[in-house]
Design a protein around this motif. Sequence first.
Motif, short mmCIF file in Angstrom:
data_model
loop_
_atom_site.label_atom_id
_atom_site.label_comp_id
_atom_site.label_asym_id
_atom_site.label_seq_id
_atom_site.Cartn_x
_atom_site.Cartn_y
_atom_site.Cartn_z
N SER A 43 1.27 -2.02 5.77
CA SER A 43 0.87 -2.55 4.45
C SER A 43 1.23 -1.61 3.30
CB SER A 43 -0.63 -2.84 4.41
OG SER A 43 -0.97 -3.74 5.45
N GLN A 44 2.28 -0.82 3.45
CA GLN A 44 2.59 0.19 2.44
C GLN A 44 3.89 -0.01 1.67
OE1 GLN A 44 1.97 3.53 5.20
NE2 GLN A 44 0.56 4.39 3.69
N ALA A 56 0.05 -10.59 -7.73
CA ALA A 56 0.86 -9.97 -6.68
C ALA A 56 -0.03 -9.57 -5.51
CB ALA A 56 1.56 -8.73 -7.24
N THR A 61 -0.45 -8.80 4.48
CA THR A 61 -1.84 -8.35 4.59
C THR A 61 -2.78 -9.43 4.08
OG1 THR A 61 -0.92 -6.15 4.22
CG2 THR A 61 -3.29 -6.28 4.26
N GLY B 31 -9.44 -7.69 3.27
CA GLY B 31 -8.54 -7.53 4.41
C GLY B 31 -7.59 -6.35 4.30
N GLN B 32 -7.72 -5.53 3.25
CA GLN B 32 -6.73 -4.46 3.03
C GLN B 32 -6.94 -3.26 3.94
OE1 GLN B 32 -4.02 -5.23 0.68
NE2 GLN B 32 -5.10 -7.06 1.36
N LEU B 35 -7.07 -5.93 8.16
CA LEU B 35 -5.85 -6.56 8.67
C LEU B 35 -4.80 -5.54 9.12
CD1 LEU B 35 -5.58 -9.71 6.33
CD2 LEU B 35 -6.39 -9.60 8.69
N PRO B 36 -4.55 -4.47 8.34
CA PRO B 36 -3.62 -3.45 8.87
C PRO B 36 -4.11 -2.87 10.20
CG PRO B 36 -4.02 -3.05 6.52
CD PRO B 36 -4.95 -4.17 6.95
N LYS B 39 -3.37 -5.42 12.83
CA LYS B 39 -1.92 -5.50 13.11
C LYS B 39 -1.49 -4.40 14.06
CE LYS B 39 -0.18 -5.70 8.83
NZ LYS B 39 0.88 -5.81 7.82
N ASP B 50 -15.05 -14.70 6.98
CA ASP B 50 -14.56 -14.44 5.62
C ASP B 50 -15.69 -14.70 4.63
OD1 ASP B 50 -13.24 -14.40 3.16
OD2 ASP B 50 -11.46 -15.44 3.93
N ASP B 100 -2.48 0.51 -4.74
CA ASP B 100 -1.48 0.00 -5.69
C ASP B 100 -1.95 -1.36 -6.19
OD1 ASP B 100 -0.52 -2.13 -3.80
OD2 ASP B 100 0.05 -0.39 -2.63
N ALA B 101 -1.20 -1.93 -7.12
CA ALA B 101 -1.64 -3.16 -7.79
C ALA B 101 -1.92 -4.28 -6.80
CB ALA B 101 -0.57 -3.60 -8.80
N ALA B 102 -1.08 -4.44 -5.78
CA ALA B 102 -1.28 -5.55 -4.84
C ALA B 102 -2.54 -5.33 -4.00
CB ALA B 102 -0.04 -5.70 -3.95
N VAL B 103 -2.77 -4.09 -3.60
CA VAL B 103 -3.99 -3.77 -2.84
C VAL B 103 -5.22 -4.03 -3.72
CG1 VAL B 103 -5.33 -1.84 -1.87
CG2 VAL B 103 -2.92 -2.13 -1.26
N ARG B 104 -5.12 -3.66 -5.00
CA ARG B 104 -6.26 -3.85 -5.90
C ARG B 104 -6.57 -5.33 -6.17
NH1 ARG B 104 -3.76 0.75 -8.33
NH2 ARG B 104 -2.71 -0.48 -9.93
N HIS B 105 -5.56 -6.18 -6.05
CA HIS B 105 -5.81 -7.62 -6.24
C HIS B 105 -6.61 -8.22 -5.10
CE1 HIS B 105 -2.27 -8.13 -9.24
NE2 HIS B 105 -3.43 -8.07 -9.87
N MET B 106 -6.61 -7.59 -3.94
CA MET B 106 -7.30 -8.14 -2.76
C MET B 106 -8.50 -7.31 -2.33
SD MET B 106 -5.74 -10.93 -1.76
CE MET B 106 -5.69 -11.27 -0.01
N SER B 181 -0.02 8.05 0.96
CA SER B 181 -0.92 6.90 1.16
C SER B 181 -1.64 6.46 -0.09
CB SER B 181 -1.98 7.25 2.21
OG SER B 181 -2.97 8.10 1.65
#
Lengths: 168, 265
Positions: A43-44, A56, A61, B31-32, B35-36, B39, B50, B100-106, B181
């Motif tokens: 997820s990086q 975005a 993920t 799920g950030q 889910l990783p 996986k 959920d 990062d922005a995408a992680v912060r959205h979820m 990271s």
Amino acid sequence: MTNVNLTVNGKPVRRDVPDTTLLSDFLREDLRLTGTHVGCDTSQCGACVVHVNGKAVKSCTALAVSLDGAEVTTIEGVAQGRELHPMQAAFNDHHALQCGFCTPGMIMSGIDMVNRYRAAGKDLDAETIRHELEGNICRCTGYHNIVRAIEDAAARIQGADAPAHAAE
Amino acid sequence: MYPTKYHKPASLEDAVAGLRSAEDGALLAGGQTLLPTMKQHLAAPTDLIDIRGIDGMSGIRVEGDVLVIGAATTHAEVAGSSDVQAAIPALAQLASGIGDAAVRHMGTIGGSVANNDPVADYPSAVLALGATIVTDRREIAAEDYFQGMFMTALEEAEIIRELRFPKPRRAAYAKFPNPASRYALVGVFVADTAAGACVAVTGASESGVFRHEGLEAALSGDFSADAVDGVEISSEGFMSDIHADADYRANLVRVMARRAVAALG
Ligand SMILES: Cc1cc2nc3c(=O)[nH]c(=O)nc-3n(C[C@H](O)[C@H](O)[C@H](O)COP(=O)(O)OP(=O)(O)OC[C@H]3O[C@@H](n4cnc5c(N)ncnc54)[C@H](O)[C@@H]3O)c2cc1C
Ligand code: FES
Ligand code: FES
């Protein structure tokens, strides 16, 4: 299996998917939208970034089943017919790619950041763009031209005041 | 990913019941983290519950001198909230520096606090600000909540509903991000509160987030960056790994504490 309804690039999509299906796999394997790339399993890397309800997210993920009712935009959905999205055009003009593997994610993140900064009425300068690109890894370009392309696209979008999302 | 069954309950009661009846259930928020982990086959819950569809699980409000944040509120929502920016700007700034922005959205505040990763950002704010963790069944004070890396006071099938942050007089967070990271190599949250100076350190200790008594004592006498210099920062029990050894982390605690205090203004 769970039945999910999504809107992908403006078109309604209905499928039965296993509960473990990641959005990235759903897009690539079920819908054959292979523009969304998968570059890591941690997820990086950000190669898989798409927009979910206008934001975005890393499609590797997120579970497809959890997105019932969502609107998804992928790299295939940003151009208007044959006319490239200003972000795509800027990547082209500034030679902001080499192998192109990271490019779909870069463009989707680029459009997202331009939208967010426009909505907040804030400036998107080169330093901010670098910071905003933290979740997108490029192994080829060294980022300089990517930053230039996003800066230029931000100016074009601002100038034209055109909607930043073609399909959203 | 190993097979799992997805559920989206509409109420907190149904979520608790779902967790109880599952063979090996897990809550799914942003799920950030989960889910990783799934996986990589490091987690294999039989059922995913959920909580994002539950009414009232996300959102931000101010109740007098307390800022209340729903567990399923995303990092981006906290960072962008004018209520958070007005009440505790350091918390908005902390949220804007997660991943990062995408992680912060979820990613969500509840997921981060439930996970209690020793290098996560939020635990330091929760501890330094003396927040209250409100669950489906009780309220837990921050000082009783964090119990070592990835360990919390949460019981079987207990769900965080919201976090209540008393407004400090002033607060600031300084983070040295791990360049790979983006998690904290070391992060220091400093708060000037009614209860005195509170300093919580994340990223450094093998037992997760902790309050630094030496720094708190020094700042209680003299709330200035210079006061930090005289404090002994022991590296005992600190993590040593390929990113940084224990002594380097101890030095970063001092530098980040100085920066946080200087940022208080
Ligand atoms: C690339 C990347 C970079 C990141 N960088 C950072 C960083 O710099 N700093 C940082 O702090 N974090 C970082 N994170 C982690 C991120 O902040 C996660 O969002 C967060 O740790 C977990 O929140 P979540 O909502 O995603 O939880 P999930 O992954 O959905 O869940 C995590 C755990 O919490 C449990 N849980 C979730 N919600 C609740 C609840 N309400 N009550 C009880 N248990 C619950 C779940 O069962 C699970 O065990 C990063 C993640 C990624 C992928
Ligand atoms: S494939 Fe999604 S972040 Fe790498
Ligand atoms: S152009 Fe090759 S990874 Fe970015």
